[in-house]
Design a protein around this motif. Structure first.
Motif, PDB file in Angstrom:
ATOM      1  N   PRO A  34       2.668   2.070  -5.502  1.00 10.53           N
ATOM      2  CA  PRO A  34       1.774   3.209  -5.682  1.00 10.53           C
ATOM      3  C   PRO A  34       2.295   4.429  -4.923  1.00 10.53           C
ATOM      4  O   PRO A  34       2.795   4.302  -3.803  1.00 10.53           O
ATOM      5  CB  PRO A  34       0.455   2.730  -5.083  1.00 10.53           C
ATOM      6  CG  PRO A  34       0.815   1.611  -4.175  1.00 10.53           C
ATOM      7  CD  PRO A  34       2.145   1.072  -4.572  1.00 10.53           C
ATOM      8  N   CYS A  94      -8.017  -2.289  -2.050  1.00  8.94           N
ATOM      9  CA  CYS A  94      -6.765  -3.044  -1.971  1.00  8.94           C
ATOM     10  C   CYS A  94      -7.023  -4.460  -1.453  1.00  8.94           C
ATOM     11  O   CYS A  94      -7.499  -4.643  -0.341  1.00  8.94           O
ATOM     12  CB  CYS A  94      -5.767  -2.338  -1.065  1.00  8.94           C
ATOM     13  SG  CYS A  94      -4.274  -3.328  -0.838  1.00  8.94           S
ATOM     14  N   PRO A  95      -6.691  -5.497  -2.235  1.00 12.71           N
ATOM     15  CA  PRO A  95      -6.921  -6.878  -1.793  1.00 12.71           C
ATOM     16  C   PRO A  95      -6.013  -7.255  -0.621  1.00 12.71           C
ATOM     17  O   PRO A  95      -6.213  -8.287  -0.002  1.00 12.71           O
ATOM     18  CB  PRO A  95      -6.557  -7.719  -3.017  1.00 12.71           C
ATOM     19  CG  PRO A  95      -6.457  -6.785  -4.164  1.00 12.71           C
ATOM     20  CD  PRO A  95      -6.134  -5.442  -3.602  1.00 12.71           C
ATOM     21  N   ASP A  96      -5.025  -6.424  -0.344  1.00 12.99           N
ATOM     22  CA  ASP A  96      -4.047  -6.741   0.690  1.00 12.99           C
ATOM     23  C   ASP A  96      -4.103  -5.810   1.893  1.00 12.99           C
ATOM     24  O   ASP A  96      -3.178  -5.820   2.710  1.00 12.99           O
ATOM     25  CB  ASP A  96      -2.653  -6.750   0.061  1.00 12.99           C
ATOM     26  CG  ASP A  96      -2.511  -7.902  -0.915  1.00 12.99           C
ATOM     27  OD1 ASP A  96      -2.255  -9.022  -0.451  1.00 12.99           O
ATOM     28  OD2 ASP A  96      -2.737  -7.705  -2.124  1.00 12.99           O
ATOM     29  N   ALA A 118      -3.426  -2.870   2.182  1.00 13.38           N
ATOM     30  CA  ALA A 118      -2.134  -2.194   2.297  1.00 13.38           C
ATOM     31  C   ALA A 118      -2.263  -0.672   2.214  1.00 13.38           C
ATOM     32  O   ALA A 118      -1.267   0.015   2.084  1.00 13.38           O
ATOM     33  CB  ALA A 118      -1.173  -2.701   1.223  1.00 13.38           C
ATOM     34  N   VAL A 119      -3.491  -0.185   2.279  1.00 12.65           N
ATOM     35  CA  VAL A 119      -3.668   1.264   2.315  1.00 12.65           C
ATOM     36  C   VAL A 119      -4.165   1.645   3.701  1.00 12.65           C
ATOM     37  O   VAL A 119      -5.086   1.026   4.235  1.00 12.65           O
ATOM     38  CB  VAL A 119      -4.655   1.740   1.226  1.00 12.65           C
ATOM     39  CG1 VAL A 119      -4.883   3.244   1.327  1.00 12.65           C
ATOM     40  CG2 VAL A 119      -4.125   1.383  -0.159  1.00 12.65           C
ATOM     41  N   ILE A 154       0.485   4.291   2.003  1.00 14.21           N
ATOM     42  CA  ILE A 154       0.635   2.898   1.568  1.00 14.21           C
ATOM     43  C   ILE A 154       1.489   2.169   2.599  1.00 14.21           C
ATOM     44  O   ILE A 154       2.545   2.649   3.018  1.00 14.21           O
ATOM     45  CB  ILE A 154       1.328   2.825   0.192  1.00 14.21           C
ATOM     46  CG1 ILE A 154       0.585   3.672  -0.853  1.00 14.21           C
ATOM     47  CG2 ILE A 154       1.460   1.364  -0.267  1.00 14.21           C
ATOM     48  CD1 ILE A 154      -0.785   3.198  -1.226  1.00 14.21           C
ATOM     49  N   CYS A 180       2.019  -4.125   0.566  1.00 10.65           N
ATOM     50  CA  CYS A 180       1.593  -3.778  -0.793  1.00 10.65           C
ATOM     51  C   CYS A 180       2.321  -4.662  -1.794  1.00 10.65           C
ATOM     52  O   CYS A 180       3.549  -4.683  -1.848  1.00 10.65           O
ATOM     53  CB  CYS A 180       1.885  -2.310  -1.079  1.00 10.65           C
ATOM     54  SG  CYS A 180       1.757  -1.920  -2.835  1.00 10.65           S
ATOM     55  N   LYS A 181       1.544  -5.404  -2.623  1.00  7.78           N
ATOM     56  CA  LYS A 181       2.145  -6.275  -3.625  1.00  7.78           C
ATOM     57  C   LYS A 181       2.342  -5.562  -4.955  1.00  7.78           C
ATOM     58  O   LYS A 181       2.818  -6.154  -5.917  1.00  7.78           O
ATOM     59  CB  LYS A 181       1.258  -7.505  -3.838  1.00  7.78           C
ATOM     60  CG  LYS A 181       1.216  -8.440  -2.629  1.00  7.78           C
ATOM     61  CD  LYS A 181       0.179  -9.537  -2.829  1.00  7.78           C
ATOM     62  CE  LYS A 181       0.053 -10.407  -1.585  1.00  7.78           C
ATOM     63  NZ  LYS A 181      -1.203 -11.200  -1.590  1.00  7.78           N
ATOM     64  N   GLY A 182       1.865  -4.312  -5.014  1.00  7.19           N
ATOM     65  CA  GLY A 182       2.067  -3.542  -6.243  1.00  7.19           C
ATOM     66  C   GLY A 182       1.137  -3.925  -7.367  1.00  7.19           C
ATOM     67  O   GLY A 182       1.487  -3.776  -8.537  1.00  7.19           O
ATOM     68  N   CYS A 183      -0.064  -4.392  -7.026  1.00  3.76           N
ATOM     69  CA  CYS A 183      -0.983  -4.836  -8.081  1.00  3.76           C
ATOM     70  C   CYS A 183      -1.485  -3.693  -8.945  1.00  3.76           C
ATOM     71  O   CYS A 183      -1.837  -3.887 -10.092  1.00  3.76           O
ATOM     72  CB  CYS A 183      -2.170  -5.583  -7.482  1.00  3.76           C
ATOM     73  SG  CYS A 183      -3.307  -4.532  -6.565  1.00  3.76           S
ATOM     74  N   GLY A 184      -1.570  -2.493  -8.373  1.00  2.00           N
ATOM     75  CA  GLY A 184      -2.003  -1.334  -9.164  1.00  2.00           C
ATOM     76  C   GLY A 184      -3.502  -1.093  -9.169  1.00  2.00           C
ATOM     77  O   GLY A 184      -3.973  -0.188  -9.853  1.00  2.00           O
ATOM     78  N   ILE A 185      -4.260  -1.899  -8.431  1.00  2.00           N
ATOM     79  CA  ILE A 185      -5.716  -1.686  -8.434  1.00  2.00           C
ATOM     80  C   ILE A 185      -6.059  -0.307  -7.875  1.00  2.00           C
ATOM     81  O   ILE A 185      -6.894   0.408  -8.411  1.00  2.00           O
ATOM     82  CB  ILE A 185      -6.451  -2.783  -7.620  1.00  2.00           C
ATOM     83  CG1 ILE A 185      -6.282  -4.137  -8.306  1.00  2.00           C
ATOM     84  CG2 ILE A 185      -7.936  -2.457  -7.493  1.00  2.00           C
ATOM     85  CD1 ILE A 185      -7.017  -5.272  -7.613  1.00  2.00           C
ATOM     86  N   CYS A 186      -5.387   0.082  -6.798  1.00  2.00           N
ATOM     87  CA  CYS A 186      -5.696   1.381  -6.191  1.00  2.00           C
ATOM     88  C   CYS A 186      -5.524   2.502  -7.208  1.00  2.00           C
ATOM     89  O   CYS A 186      -6.384   3.375  -7.323  1.00  2.00           O
ATOM     90  CB  CYS A 186      -4.833   1.628  -4.960  1.00  2.00           C
ATOM     91  SG  CYS A 186      -3.066   1.443  -5.262  1.00  2.00           S
ATOM     92  N   MET A 212       1.833   4.690 -10.371  1.00  2.00           N
ATOM     93  CA  MET A 212       2.606   3.487 -10.085  1.00  2.00           C
ATOM     94  C   MET A 212       4.034   3.737 -10.557  1.00  2.00           C
ATOM     95  O   MET A 212       4.270   4.055 -11.719  1.00  2.00           O
ATOM     96  CB  MET A 212       2.017   2.278 -10.816  1.00  2.00           C
ATOM     97  CG  MET A 212       0.627   1.866 -10.350  1.00  2.00           C
ATOM     98  SD  MET A 212       0.472   1.473  -8.588  1.00  2.00           S
ATOM     99  CE  MET A 212       1.394  -0.060  -8.467  1.00  2.00           C
TER     100      MET A 212
HETATM  101  S1  SF4 Z   1      -0.799  -1.551  -5.462  1.00  2.00           S
HETATM  102 FE1  SF4 Z   1      -2.280  -3.162  -4.937  1.00  2.00          FE
HETATM  103  S2  SF4 Z   1      -1.425  -4.050  -3.108  1.00  2.00           S
HETATM  104 FE2  SF4 Z   1      -0.430  -2.074  -3.343  1.00  2.00          FE
HETATM  105  S3  SF4 Z   1      -1.705  -0.663  -2.168  1.00  2.00           S
HETATM  106 FE3  SF4 Z   1      -2.433  -0.599  -4.273  1.00  2.00          FE
HETATM  107  S4  SF4 Z   1      -4.110  -2.059  -4.282  1.00  2.00           S
HETATM  108 FE4  SF4 Z   1      -2.893  -2.522  -2.484  1.00  2.00          FE
END
Ligand code: SF4
Ligand SMILES: Cc1cc2nc3c(=O)[nH]c(=O)nc-3n(C[C@H](O)[C@H](O)[C@H](O)COP(=O)(O)OP(=O)(O)OC[C@H]3O[C@@H](n4cnc5c(N)ncnc54)[C@H](O)[C@@H]3O)c2cc1C
Ligand SMILES: Cc1ncc(C[n+]2csc(CCOP(=O)(O)OP(=O)(O)O)c2C)c(N)n1
Ligand code: SF4
Ligand code: SF4
Ligand code: SF4
Ligand SMILES: [Mg+2]
Lengths: 539, 342
Positions: free
Chosen positions: A27, A497-499, A501-502, A512, A517-523, A534
């Motif tokens: 992100p 962010c589930p991790d 990471a923000v 970030i 950050c696992k790069g899930c893209g939720i943010c 992303m």
């Molecule tokens: S992409 Fe996912 S893991 Fe990375 S900062 Fe955003 S929410 Fe968190």
């Protein structure tokens, strides 16, 4: 280490496990171009000043605004606000009332006496501006801000151009106009009135480093209309000019205005205020084709102005005009029908558009003129080196906002040119279009409607028609902004962010943590305003 | 300004806002939040369970001044957070077995009471398999004895940790590794289902609530409210699982939102067996919108689909909408849908 029974390893935190290595995409916080900014002819950073307005930081909001447009109290009244037409919020409920907040900030600045601060050192360069309309004033401001010495010469008795001699006082009170002009004068800009510039070439020879022509378009267009000797025919620009001068012409009780632009409507509305009990606007095409803006038509109709669509004036005699009905052909063009009608009229006002008075460039062969307007290059320079032009005198939309934009562009171009450079535009970021938003997060709230004076009362005098917002409604309106494409500190990315990471930093900033950050893209998906992109990881 | 101004820009839907007063901030918007489940855990990208657990436990920590003991059933949440010797937990945390979390929590609660430490509160948590299936006996006992424990079920609608097998909470038609998308009725069967929130209510316990990871404010309020009660409490949180649902990792919250907005997952609260509040649907959607992005429902769409399955799923949503009065005057309806407003 002494370990309990069956424990062989030291306890550790999962922080040792850098899950960032799983990532395919990362992100990135971005600033996208909000549609309002994109649409503003004066190039205002609308989203940027609304952002401060949301926090009720009115002075900062105003300062952000006047970086681009030095006349917010004026524009907050007369701008046709293409920003609002482009506003993304219109697709949620109703466009943000950008223009009314702009006016509120402009009025607040006048009330509080906020002034411009020149921070650039003096350059010693002298620039002449011909004309004190919006393009001239805007150029003067932007040049003065860059440290140049500016003189404006104006042929009329007072500064303001069409803002003083065209736009009626019921839409733009003169105290407001005076206040914003004097703020520019306070910067050290000299305005010489009753000082017509006869020749641009001669002016350049006086020793100015550059000259900007901001002469507008003031000559009312003529049309041949058969008329009796005693017929009373006037042109709209003169009627408005004389009224603004405090010497309104005699129009009589019944007035016919010929034309379909804003000038026609302003003339008709002015006629009503000057005592005409009937004002009819005759226009050859239909309402859909009318160049006048919808809001102004609505206000005119509210005041009892009568519209005659699909009609032309074919003859004027004392006390009456003959109009011919038109019909649209299959291509949508009006064609005469041979059907005539007489209307009672004491006078006829022609509002058929304005032409540029080109006498100031007479004999200057290197300057191209096409369709009656001055040709300029992308830096607003004419064919004569050092002579620039903008506003109504050059091709483009004839609005005050566009003129202000030209003033800014000319100032930047002149400034660069004086340094032997060419002005380079910053790269335009990607548009924050509606599909970039996650509108779930915005709650619904209708637009604050500016209170209007009762139409009947309005038609009889020149007091201002549209009233402003107060502090509370202004902040309400500013907070309806979706902040398209630019972070407004909603904490969503930090929260979702589930991790974890923000990282939330001081001052409404975020970062970030790429270690996790696992790069899930939720943010990015849950950012309301599309301020996170992303991007593919390279390796 | 004398009167506090309401914030109209994002209402109360976003996690926080730069203009909110300190006391109006959600737990998740505070830079100093507990982060009960910290970074470095091994949950999949976009795991709803990891998110839901942090939301819930951080709220519980805030409500009790940090005095929480958590007991975890076996499942993803336990496995991804504690590969020995690492832990992601930043609170006292125990794991025993797949099926006994409620019983262990009851024991912890009793032990604390015996020591006079009743200010320390106990949470038991597990997946839907550990809750509605194997752990159901101990859980029902915990309810029936009204033990002072908040039990939280993170419902991702299957046994995910062992590779996506059907559980009692798997929805009809969903493809799992034990309910393949083959035959006349592909995917999980249209059985009675096992609605644990309703079963918990039938025990008459002080507090039962449902929530999703899509509405943080609602979830935090429910956790905080649960901590105001003594006795057995049950919170059922819908947590989408990208791996098991075959959804894109960025869609986790979006899917939870659609589950609620379609009516398939009713969000409500109940006290002593009676529903006290439901969260109305804000923007009603057809179930298709929720199902389509999930590969576990792929067989419901396309040329080989069984249309009656989709109709039956829509009927479940419609029944929920009627039963819980999920549509009110404020609900935005899709253009072509007629629903009686409750
Ligand atoms: S992409 Fe996912 S893991 Fe990375 S900062 Fe955003 S929410 Fe968190
Ligand atoms: C009735 C009417 C209503 C309008 N309403 C609106 C509106 O609501 N909103 C909007 O955005 N736009 C409106 N417009 C358009 C807007 O006023 C113009 O587009 C704008 O003023 C153009 O700015 P300008 O600086 O190019 O020229 P102007 O404003 O026309 O100013 C040019 C100035 O140069 C001076 N000048 C000309 N030649 C010389 C010379 N040789 N020497 C010295 N001085 C000279 C003139 O006296 C004048 O003061 C309206 C126009 C009219 C006529
Ligand atoms: C008695 C017993 N049976 C089976 C298992 C294997 N097992 C571990 S986790 C799990 C499934 C967990 O599913 P659920 O409770 O829904 O949690 P999720 O992983 O989906 O979060 C199973 C079957 C076990 N650990 N113990
Ligand atoms: S919502 Fe705000 S940022 Fe977006 S277009 Fe409208 S005024 Fe501009
Ligand atoms: S989610 Fe909110 S805080 Fe994060 S970038 Fe977008 S607007 Fe800013
Ligand atoms: S399988 Fe599902 S629940 Fe388990 S870690 Fe992955 S996303 Fe989370
Ligand atoms: Mg599960």
């Amino acid at each position: 280490m002494d370990k309990p029974f069956a424990i062989t390893l030291n306890i550790g935190s999962s922080l040792a496990n850098h899950t960032g290595s799983w990532r395919n995409e990362r992100p990135v916080y971005v600033n996208r171009l909000p549609p309002c900014n994109d649409a503003c002819p004066a190039g205002e950073d609308v989203q940027g000043w609304l952002y401060e307005g949301e926090a009720a930081n009115y002075e900062q909001a105003w300062r952000n605004l006047v970086r681009d447009n030095p006349l917010p109290a004026i524009m907050g009244r007369i701008c046709y606000h293409p920003c609002q037409t482009a506003c993304n919020r219109a697709q949620v409920d109703e466009a943000v009332g950008i223009n009314s907040v702009e006016r509120f900030l402009g009025d607040e600045a006048i009330k509080q006496g906020w002034q411009f601060k020149i921070t650039a050192p003096a350059t010693g360069k002298k620039i002449l501006i011909v004309g004190s309309g919006p393009s001239g004033l805007s150029a003067a401001y932007h040049l003065a801000m860059r440290g140049h010495t500016v003189t404006i010469r104006e042929s009329a008795a007072a500064a303001g151009g069409m803002m003083r001699y065209g736009i009626p006082a019921y839409r733009l009170p003169r105290e407001v106009l005076d206040a914003e002009i004097s703020r520019i004068v306070n910067m050290g800009v000299t305005i010489e009135c009753n000082a017509k510039v006869e020749s641009a070439e001669a002016a350049l020879a006086e020793g100015f480093d550059a000259v900007f022509l901001a002469i507008g378009a003031h000559l009312g267009k003529r049309a041949f209309i058969p008329a009796g000797d005693t017929a009373r025919i006037l042109d709209a620009v003169s009627v408005l000019h004389m009224t603004a001068d405090g010497q309104p012409p005699m129009l009589g009780r019944r007035v016919v205005v010929y034309g379909g632009g804003n000038t026609a409507l302003d003339a008709a509305r002015t006629a009503r205020r000057l005592g005409a009990y009937e004002a009819i606007v005759v226009y050859r095409r239909t309402q859909e084709k009318m160049p006048a803006h919808e809001i102004e038509l609505k206000e005119a109709l509210d005041e009892g102005i009568i519209m005659r669509w699909l009609s032309t004036v074919s003859r004027v005699d004392e006390g009456k005009v003959t109009i011919e009905k038109m019909a649209l052909d299959e291509k949508g063009f009006p064609q005469p029908t041979g059907e005539f009608e007489d209307l009672d009229a004491d006078s006829v006002i022609l509002a058929l558009g304005q032409e540029v008075d080109l006498s100031v460039i007479e004999g200057m062969k290197e300057i191209k003129v096409e369709d009656g307007v001055i040709e300029v290059d992308e830096y607003l320079m004419t064919g004569r080196i050092g002579l620039f032009a903008g506003g109504d005198a050059v091709p483009g939309e004839r609005t005050a906002t566009n003129a202000i934009g030209h003033g800014k562009q000319a100032a930047r171009a002149i400034d660069s040119w004086l340094q032997g450079e060419k002005f380079v535009h910053a790269l335009r970021p990607e548009l924050a279009s509606f599909d970039k938003l996650n509108t779930w997060y915005y709650s619904d709230a209708p637009k604050t409607v500016r209170p209007k004076l009762d139409a009947a009362r309005r038609a009889s005098n020149f007091s201002e028609v549209v009233q402003g917002l107060d502090a509370e409604t202004a902040v309400f309106e500013a907070r309806r902004c979706l902040s398209c494409g630019n972070c407004f500190g909603c904490d969503n990315c930090f929260g979702v962010c589930p991790d974890n990471a923000v990282i939330k930093l001081e001052g409404g900033k975020y970062e970030i943590n790429l270690d996790y950050c696992k790069g899930c893209g939720i943010c990015a998906n849950e950012c309301p305003c599309g301020a996170i992109d992303m991007e593919l990881e390279r390796s | 300004m004398s009167t506090p101004l309401k914030f109209y820009q994002v209402g109360s839907f976003a996690v926080g806002n730069r203009l909110l007063a300190e006391e109006q901030l959600s737990e998740q918007s505070r830079p100093g939040r507990t982060n009960s489940l910290t970074s470095g855990h091994r949950a999949c990208q976009g795991c709803g369970e990891a998110l839901g657990a942090r939301y819930a436990l951080d709220a519980a920590m805030a409500a009790t001044d940090g005095k929480i003991v958590a007991v975890n059933a076996t499942g993803c949440l336990e496995v991804f957070s504690t590969p020995y010797p690492e832990t992601s937990w930043r609170l006292p945390w125990l794991h025993s077995l797949f099926g006994n979390a409620a019983a262990v929590a009851t024991g912890v609660s009793a032990a604390l009471r015996a020591q006079g430490k009743t200010d320390i509160r106990v949470i038991a948590q597990g997946g839907d398999g550990g809750t509605v299936d194997i752990g159901f006996g101990p859980l029902s006992g915990m309810f029936e004895r009204n033990d002072d424990v908040l039990y939280i079920c993170y419902d991702n609608e299957a046994y995910m940790n062992t590779g996506v097998q059907r559980s009692g909470a798997t929805p009809p038609a969903a493809r799992t590794n034990t309910t393949h998308a083959v035959g006349a009725n592909p995917g999980a069967s249209f059985s009675q289902g096992k609605n644990l929130p309703v079963i918990a209510m039938a025990h008459g316990i002080p507090y039962v609530a449902t929530a999703t990871v899509a509405d943080l404010h609602d979830l935090e309020e429910k956790v905080k409210k649960a901590m105001t009660f003594r006795g057995a409490r049950y919170l059922h949180i819908l947590v989408p699982c990208p791996l098991g649902w075959g959804s894109r990792s960025e869609e986790t919250i979006q899917l939870a939102r659609l589950a609620k907005e379609s009516g398939l997952f009713p969000v409500f609260e109940a006290e002593y067996g009676e529903v006290t509040e439901t969260k109305p649907i804000r923007r009603l959607v057809k179930v298709d919108e929720y199902l389509k992005p999930q590969k576990r429902f792929a067989h419901l769409f396309g040329p080989k689909a069984h249309p009656e399955q989709l109709i039956a799923i829509q009927a479940i949503a419609d029944r929920n909408i009627a039963k819980y009065k999920l549509v009110n005057e404020a609900t935005q309806l899709p253009a072509d849908q007629e629903v009686s407003r409750g």
